[in-house]
Design a protein around this motif. Structure first.
Motif, short mmCIF file in Angstrom:
data_model
loop_
_atom_site.label_atom_id
_atom_site.label_comp_id
_atom_site.label_asym_id
_atom_site.label_seq_id
_atom_site.Cartn_x
_atom_site.Cartn_y
_atom_site.Cartn_z
N TYR A 169 0.93 -1.30 0.00
CA TYR A 169 -0.07 -0.04 -0.17
C TYR A 169 0.93 1.15 -0.07
N GLN A 170 1.87 1.18 0.84
CA GLN A 170 2.67 2.56 1.02
C GLN A 170 3.48 2.87 -0.28
N ARG A 171 4.23 1.66 -1.15
CA ARG A 171 4.56 1.79 -2.37
C ARG A 171 3.60 2.41 -3.20
N LYS A 172 2.35 2.11 -3.20
CA LYS A 172 1.38 2.56 -4.19
C LYS A 172 0.89 3.86 -3.91
N GLY A 173 1.19 4.48 -2.78
CA GLY A 173 0.86 6.05 -2.60
C GLY A 173 -0.64 5.86 -1.55
N MET A 174 -0.67 4.95 -1.00
CA MET A 174 -1.73 4.75 -0.07
C MET A 174 -1.46 4.40 1.51
#
Length: 227
Positions: A218-223
């Protein structure tokens, strides 16, 4: 298992689902679209086992009896951001006034007609008092075409969309999120359809999507993962 998934979570799901399928020896059939478009399909009779939509949409479907009461599980938060073409100058969007000037100075601005950002961003333009001033340079991409692709091709100078939908697009750079005072943070949630034929598989997928292993995805995908 059949599911419907909002484009806002698509990048995360596409990374996590293949291993889930391999481990279980199954194939997931997913319909991808904006939350609003998926709701239209559900209203027309589309169903499945699991849906990943906004928290508000899941709650509404539960009230309608189309999803199981108590089945909503929050997955992640997503913010709206600004993107420009790769190596293009990045405008100052650190405040409402700075964003206003950046939009007024831009040659073209692109945002989607549907989806969370597409429905919300026109209200930002109204709040900034520039809706009429920038109307002639707004470029709405065709249905199914990501805003990021329009920016990458150079057809739009500034693109506005969920950061999670902008990040996977090659040829663009994220300037940053909308200023706090203008931001709309969306919570994406999973819900189980009433009459689901594969509820155990659906619940297992939700377990994966809320696991510790999913957090860095999620963090890598901007969330921002919930919980």
């Amino acid at each position: 298992m059949r599911g419907l998934c909002s484009n806002g979570v698509k990048a995360v799901a596409l990374e996590l689902i293949p291993e889930f399928e391999r481990a279980r020896g199954i194939k997931l059939y997913i319909m991808w679209a904006s939350t609003n478009m998926l709701l239209e399909e559900i209203n027309k009779g589309a169903t499945g086992d699991l849906a990943i939509l906004t928290d508000e949409a899941i709650d509404d479907l539960i009230r309608q009896g189309k999803m199981v009461a108590g089945s909503r599980v929050d997955l992640a938060r997503s913010a709206i951001g600004i993107a420009v073409r790769e190596r293009a100058p990045k405008p100052d969007i650190s405040s409402a006034d700075a964003l206003k000037q950046a939009l007024l100075s831009a040659r073209t601005i692109s945002y989607s007609k549907t989806g969370i950002s597409g429905v919300y961003f026109p209200t930002v333009l109204e709040r900034l008092g520039i809706a009429a001033l920038v109307a002639s340079k707004v470029l709405i991409p065709p249905s199914g075409v990501p805003v990021g692709e329009v920016v990458a091709k150079g057809d739009a100078e500034i693109g506005v969309q969920q950061i999670s939908e902008l990040l996977p697009v090659p040829g663009i750079e994220i300037v940053g999120p909308l200023p706090v005072e203008l931001q709309k943070v969306t919570v994406f949630s999973a819900g189980l359809f009433t009459g689901a034929s594969e509820p155990q598989v659906a619940n297992a997928l939700v377990t994966l999507l809320t696991s510790a292993a999913a957090r860095p995805v999620y963090q890598r995908k901007g969330m921002e993962p919930v919980g």
